[in-house]
Scaffold this motif. Structure first.
Motif, mmCIF file in Angstrom:
data_model
loop_
_atom_site.group_PDB
_atom_site.id
_atom_site.type_symbol
_atom_site.label_atom_id
_atom_site.label_comp_id
_atom_site.label_asym_id
_atom_site.label_seq_id
_atom_site.Cartn_x
_atom_site.Cartn_y
_atom_site.Cartn_z
ATOM 1 N N SER A 13 43.940 62.223 -78.825
ATOM 2 C CA SER A 13 43.405 62.317 -77.468
ATOM 3 C C SER A 13 44.259 61.568 -76.469
ATOM 4 O O SER A 13 44.531 62.065 -75.374
ATOM 5 C CB SER A 13 41.972 61.771 -77.415
ATOM 6 N N TYR A 17 45.658 63.945 -73.565
ATOM 7 C CA TYR A 17 44.930 63.916 -72.300
ATOM 8 C C TYR A 17 45.363 62.752 -71.427
ATOM 9 O O TYR A 17 45.651 61.679 -71.924
ATOM 10 C CB TYR A 17 43.421 63.795 -72.534
ATOM 11 N N GLU A 18 45.330 62.987 -70.144
ATOM 12 C CA GLU A 18 45.531 61.916 -69.177
ATOM 13 C C GLU A 18 44.194 61.230 -68.920
ATOM 14 O O GLU A 18 44.122 60.021 -68.764
ATOM 15 C CB GLU A 18 46.078 62.502 -67.878
ATOM 16 N N LYS A 19 43.129 62.052 -68.899
ATOM 17 C CA LYS A 19 41.783 61.532 -68.710
ATOM 18 C C LYS A 19 40.793 62.401 -69.473
ATOM 19 O O LYS A 19 41.090 63.553 -69.798
ATOM 20 C CB LYS A 19 41.420 61.482 -67.224
ATOM 21 N N LEU A 20 39.626 61.824 -69.740
ATOM 22 C CA LEU A 20 38.604 62.521 -70.511
ATOM 23 C C LEU A 20 37.244 61.998 -70.082
ATOM 24 O O LEU A 20 37.062 60.778 -69.942
ATOM 25 C CB LEU A 20 38.829 62.255 -72.007
ATOM 26 N N GLU A 52 35.093 58.710 -66.280
ATOM 27 C CA GLU A 52 36.213 59.208 -67.070
ATOM 28 C C GLU A 52 37.007 58.081 -67.718
ATOM 29 O O GLU A 52 37.149 57.002 -67.151
ATOM 30 C CB GLU A 52 37.170 60.029 -66.195
ATOM 31 N N SER A 63 50.258 66.716 -70.662
ATOM 32 C CA SER A 63 48.920 66.189 -70.838
ATOM 33 C C SER A 63 47.942 67.131 -70.149
ATOM 34 O O SER A 63 48.308 67.857 -69.239
ATOM 35 C CB SER A 63 48.794 64.781 -70.276
ATOM 36 N N PHE A 64 46.711 67.115 -70.608
ATOM 37 C CA PHE A 64 45.699 68.010 -70.101
ATOM 38 C C PHE A 64 44.529 67.203 -69.582
ATOM 39 O O PHE A 64 44.249 66.127 -70.076
ATOM 40 C CB PHE A 64 45.208 68.952 -71.211
ATOM 41 N N THR A 65 43.835 67.732 -68.597
ATOM 42 C CA THR A 65 42.608 67.091 -68.144
ATOM 43 C C THR A 65 41.474 67.602 -69.012
ATOM 44 O O THR A 65 41.614 68.579 -69.743
ATOM 45 C CB THR A 65 42.317 67.430 -66.671
ATOM 46 N N SER A 66 40.338 66.956 -68.933
ATOM 47 C CA SER A 66 39.208 67.372 -69.757
ATOM 48 C C SER A 66 38.667 68.728 -69.332
ATOM 49 O O SER A 66 37.859 69.307 -70.022
ATOM 50 C CB SER A 66 38.105 66.315 -69.728
ATOM 51 N N GLU A 69 40.035 72.375 -72.044
ATOM 52 C CA GLU A 69 39.699 71.873 -73.358
ATOM 53 C C GLU A 69 39.605 72.928 -74.448
ATOM 54 O O GLU A 69 38.597 73.017 -75.134
ATOM 55 C CB GLU A 69 38.406 71.091 -73.269
#
Length: 89
Positions: A13, A17-20, A52, A63-66, A69
């Motif tokens: 994770s 991800y950058e944030k979740l 977050e 990277s992906f944001t939440s 998904e």
């Protein structure tokens, strides 16, 4: 087994991800409530901004944001599998 799976998910994770969102992290990390999530976040040196988790990024270009998904379904399936395996053992 759950701890091992949780640590693997955490490792992936923070790279993916950058944030979740906290609610998503609670499900992914198999934790019971937000308090446990916040404690887990602190253990890993991540930060919480609003609702977050912000992961520490080391010059990552992917990277992906939440919100993006597609991997959550895969992770969810792995968690179900791990829980079932833990019940068997």
């Amino acid at each position: 087994i759950a701890t091992t799976v949780r640590e693997e998910i955490a490792s992936c994770s923070e790279k993916a991800y950058e944030k979740l969102r906290l609610a998503d992290a609670q499900k992914m990390f198999m934790l019971n409530n937000e308090k446990e999530v916040r404690a887990y976040v602190a253990e890993h040196g991540w930060s919480v901004e609003g609702s977050e988790i912000r992961f520490v990024q080391a010059n990552s270009t992917t990277s992906f944001t939440s919100q993006e998904e597609p991997s959550l379904k895969l992770i969810s399936n792995a968690l179900v599998y791990a829980k079932e395996l833990e019940r068997i053992v």
